[in-house]
Scaffold this active site. Structure first.
Site, PDB file in Angstrom:
ATOM      1  N   SER A 272      -0.217   8.822  -3.414  1.00  0.00           N
ATOM      2  CA  SER A 272       0.963   8.687  -4.271  1.00  0.00           C
ATOM      3  C   SER A 272       1.175   7.198  -4.557  1.00  0.00           C
ATOM      4  O   SER A 272       0.438   6.353  -4.049  1.00  0.00           O
ATOM      5  CB  SER A 272       2.186   9.257  -3.569  1.00  0.00           C
ATOM      6  OG  SER A 272       2.521   8.421  -2.477  1.00  0.00           O
ATOM      7  N   LYS A 273       2.211   6.927  -5.321  1.00  0.00           N
ATOM      8  CA  LYS A 273       2.489   5.542  -5.711  1.00  0.00           C
ATOM      9  C   LYS A 273       2.621   4.626  -4.490  1.00  0.00           C
ATOM     10  O   LYS A 273       2.361   3.439  -4.574  1.00  0.00           O
ATOM     11  CB  LYS A 273       3.782   5.484  -6.525  1.00  0.00           C
ATOM     12  CG  LYS A 273       3.604   6.053  -7.908  1.00  0.00           C
ATOM     13  CD  LYS A 273       4.668   5.518  -8.862  1.00  0.00           C
ATOM     14  CE  LYS A 273       4.515   6.155 -10.224  1.00  0.00           C
ATOM     15  NZ  LYS A 273       5.563   7.135 -10.501  1.00  0.00           N
ATOM     16  N   ARG A 274       3.060   5.212  -3.382  1.00  0.00           N
ATOM     17  CA  ARG A 274       3.173   4.452  -2.146  1.00  0.00           C
ATOM     18  C   ARG A 274       1.845   3.764  -1.787  1.00  0.00           C
ATOM     19  O   ARG A 274       1.817   2.732  -1.144  1.00  0.00           O
ATOM     20  CB  ARG A 274       3.517   5.426  -1.021  1.00  0.00           C
ATOM     21  CG  ARG A 274       4.667   5.048  -0.177  1.00  0.00           C
ATOM     22  CD  ARG A 274       5.147   6.203   0.681  1.00  0.00           C
ATOM     23  NE  ARG A 274       4.222   7.302   0.863  1.00  0.00           N
ATOM     24  CZ  ARG A 274       3.288   7.375   1.801  1.00  0.00           C
ATOM     25  NH1 ARG A 274       3.135   6.381   2.639  1.00  0.00           N
ATOM     26  NH2 ARG A 274       2.517   8.423   1.905  1.00  0.00           N
ATOM     27  N   HIS A 275       0.745   4.375  -2.195  1.00  0.00           N
ATOM     28  CA  HIS A 275      -0.572   3.819  -1.867  1.00  0.00           C
ATOM     29  C   HIS A 275      -1.038   2.782  -2.886  1.00  0.00           C
ATOM     30  O   HIS A 275      -2.176   2.366  -2.850  1.00  0.00           O
ATOM     31  CB  HIS A 275      -1.607   4.944  -1.783  1.00  0.00           C
ATOM     32  CG  HIS A 275      -1.345   5.917  -0.686  1.00  0.00           C
ATOM     33  ND1 HIS A 275      -0.726   7.125  -0.898  1.00  0.00           N
ATOM     34  CD2 HIS A 275      -1.591   5.858   0.641  1.00  0.00           C
ATOM     35  CE1 HIS A 275      -0.622   7.774   0.259  1.00  0.00           C
ATOM     36  NE2 HIS A 275      -1.132   7.020   1.199  1.00  0.00           N
ATOM     37  N   GLY A 276      -0.173   2.397  -3.796  1.00  0.00           N
ATOM     38  CA  GLY A 276      -0.578   1.428  -4.829  1.00  0.00           C
ATOM     39  C   GLY A 276      -0.927   2.163  -6.106  1.00  0.00           C
ATOM     40  O   GLY A 276      -0.334   3.197  -6.411  1.00  0.00           O
TER      41      GLY A 276
END
Ligand code: GLU
Length: 511
Positions: free
Chosen positions: A259-263
């Protein structure tokens, strides 16, 4: 095998995520590797009017084209089953709902929100499954039609058959869901004859897949639990159930769903950081698929088409691996056509204020920019690293070079001062550019003259020229510096002479 028809069916509610891009790629690879006449359809699932936007649709088409995934039928392109945008197919769904109602495969459900909520609470309290209780299942069609005609609101529900719902999954094998676990699904949300309700995803996706002759449904495994409901819809219409292939979820390094959390997760963000489309395609193909008999990793799109087999897609989750993506990107940066690489790299230099916009650039700068790129292209993972890598050429600042304690210690050593002074004295007696040959000759002379050699000889010169301890080889670097100093750049490049002089000349930092 006969020609196949597959589809990629994104909802235009946001950026194209790499997971969806992989789904599109696997569909495309499968279609291109089958009999001639096989078709890859793009269908836009925009029935969620609140969240669907035209700009997302345009962006996702652009992203697919950037990846080289051309569809044979779709919006804009057209095709024998047009329209390919679900918002333009509402009449088709309504017609099919009528059919299901008349054939009693589906029924109108007049339950109110309050009734359904009370059912839910009771089921919770008595630890029963939360299936629809079936209050409206037995309402005779005549009565149901009359109530609808009188203006009552209703949803349309499918009668789930009383047998297990089965399908074949090319990745997972045979899959079966007991019918008891499946509530009669809503096909059309609550509405009335004046303002009809909207059809739900499970319904429209099935109608479209069947009418568009889709033979293989290849999509993310988040849709497995939807599939039995879709199978029930195929059965209600007496349509042949297609083959399915549910692709595993993509996880981040922490094994959480990517997800966006991973960049970066959108295709556009990979493009914006300077990942090449061929690298991303090659990488995504290896995410959950591997070639038969070997651990080969480099594949062109054509080679992927030849090698790809849906049966070799793994059911276990795939972990996104940046190192591998970078490895592949470096490969394609190195082996790509230099003129194309320059075109792709240019905006990154312009964005950093180092080169003028490409269109407005005189030929002498273009020629120099090509040599600049050749100097650094091999040392980056992605194109957006280039300005920082090349930055020392433009932003030559003796004070900040000196501010680094390690640099300062080396430059202040007696040996370094002698080397730089000897270099400076040669510059004083010479007017032309410092070519690789002259540099080599001078460094040999200085070695003999000072008795300093190896690292002690070259290190001070490198620091004085670049501010760094390592970097491109001198014979490649010097021409770029000297030529750069001659072309009119937005941020000027200082010559070898000016750089050395800042550390060894009169009024230098050393003094
Ligand atoms: N619009 C659905 C999605 O984006 C399509 C799922 C499917 O392929 O059936 O997830």
């Amino acid at each position: 095998m006969a020609p196949v028809r597959v589809r990629f069916a994104p909802s235009p509610t946001g950026m194209l995520h790499v997971g969806n891009a992989r789904t599109a790629l696997f569909n495309w690879l499968f279609a291109r590797g089958q009999e001639p006449g096989s078709v890859f359809v793009l269908r836009v699932e925009d029935t969620d009017v609140e969240r669907s936007e035209e700009k997302h649709e345009l962006q996702l088409m652009e992203d697919l084209l950037w990846l080289g995934l051309r569809w044979d039928e779709g919006p804009v392109t057209g095709g024998p089953y047009a329209p390919y945008r679900q918002s333009e197919r509402l009449a088709v769904y309504a017609r099919h709902t009528e059919q299901l109602l008349t054939e009693r495969k589906a029924y109108r459900c007049f339950c109110t929100v309050e009734e359904l909520e009370a059912d839910r609470e009771l089921a919770l309290a008595t630890h029963q499954p939360q299936n629809y209780v079936g209050r409206c299942r037995a309402i005779p069609l005549e009565e149901s039609t009359a109530r609808a005609a009188a203006g009552e609101s209703f949803a349309v529900r499918l009668r789930i058959p009383e047998h297990p719902l089965r399908f074949h999954d090319l990745v997972r094998g045979p899959v079966e869901f007991p019918h008891e676990t499946i509530s009669d699904p809503v096909l059309v949300r609550s509405g009335n004859l004046k303002e009809p309700g909207t059809p739900v995803y499970n319904y429209v996706v099935t109608v479209d897949d069947a009418l568009m002759g889709i033979t293989h449904v290849i999509r993310g495994d988040d849709h497995i639990s939807n599939t039995p409901r879709q199978v029930a819809i195929y059965e209600a219409f007496d349509w042949q159930v297609p083959e399915f292939a549910h692709l595993s979820t993509i996880l981040g390094a922490d094994r959480e769903r990517l997800s966006k959390r991973h960049g970066a997760t959108s295709v556009a963000s990979f493009r914006d950081m300077g990942i090449l489309p061929e690298a991303l395609v090659n990488y995504l193909a290896l995410l959950g698929w591997g070639p038969a008999g070997g651990d080969r990793e480099i594949f062109s799109a054509e080679e992927l088409v030849q090698a790809f087999q849906l049966e070799r897609v793994t059911a276990s989750p795939a972990v996104f691996d940046w190192d591998k993506l970078h490895y592949l990107n470096r490969h394609y940066l190195k082996t790509g056509d230099p003129a194309r690489m320059l075109e792709l790299a240019w905006p990154f230099f312009t964005g950093a204020g180092l080169l003028p916009p490409r269109g407005a650039t005189p030929p002498e700068i273009r020629g120099w920019a090509a040599s600049l790129l050749a100097l650094f292209l091999h040392s980056v993972n992605q194109l957006d690293e280039l300005p920082a890598r090349a930055g020392f050429l433009f932003a030559f600042d003796p004070a900040s070079i000196q501010a680094d304690p390690e640099n300062a210690a080396i430059l202040a050593s007696e040996g370094a001062q002698r080397v730089l002074a000897a270099f400076e004295s040669r510059l004083a007696a010479y007017t032309g550019p410092v070519t690789a040959e002259i540099f080599k000759q001078w460094m040999n002379e200085i070695k003999v003259e000072t008795g300093i050699k190896g690292k002690d000889l070259f290190h001070p010169v490198r620091i004085a020229l670049t501010g760094a301890h390592s970097g491109p080889e001198f014979d490649k670097l010097l021409p770029v510096i000297e030529h750069g100093a001659e072309v009119p750049l937005p941020t000027p490049v200082l010559s070898v002479r000016e750089r050395i002089r800042a550390f060894a000349g009169p009024g230098s930092q050393q003094a």
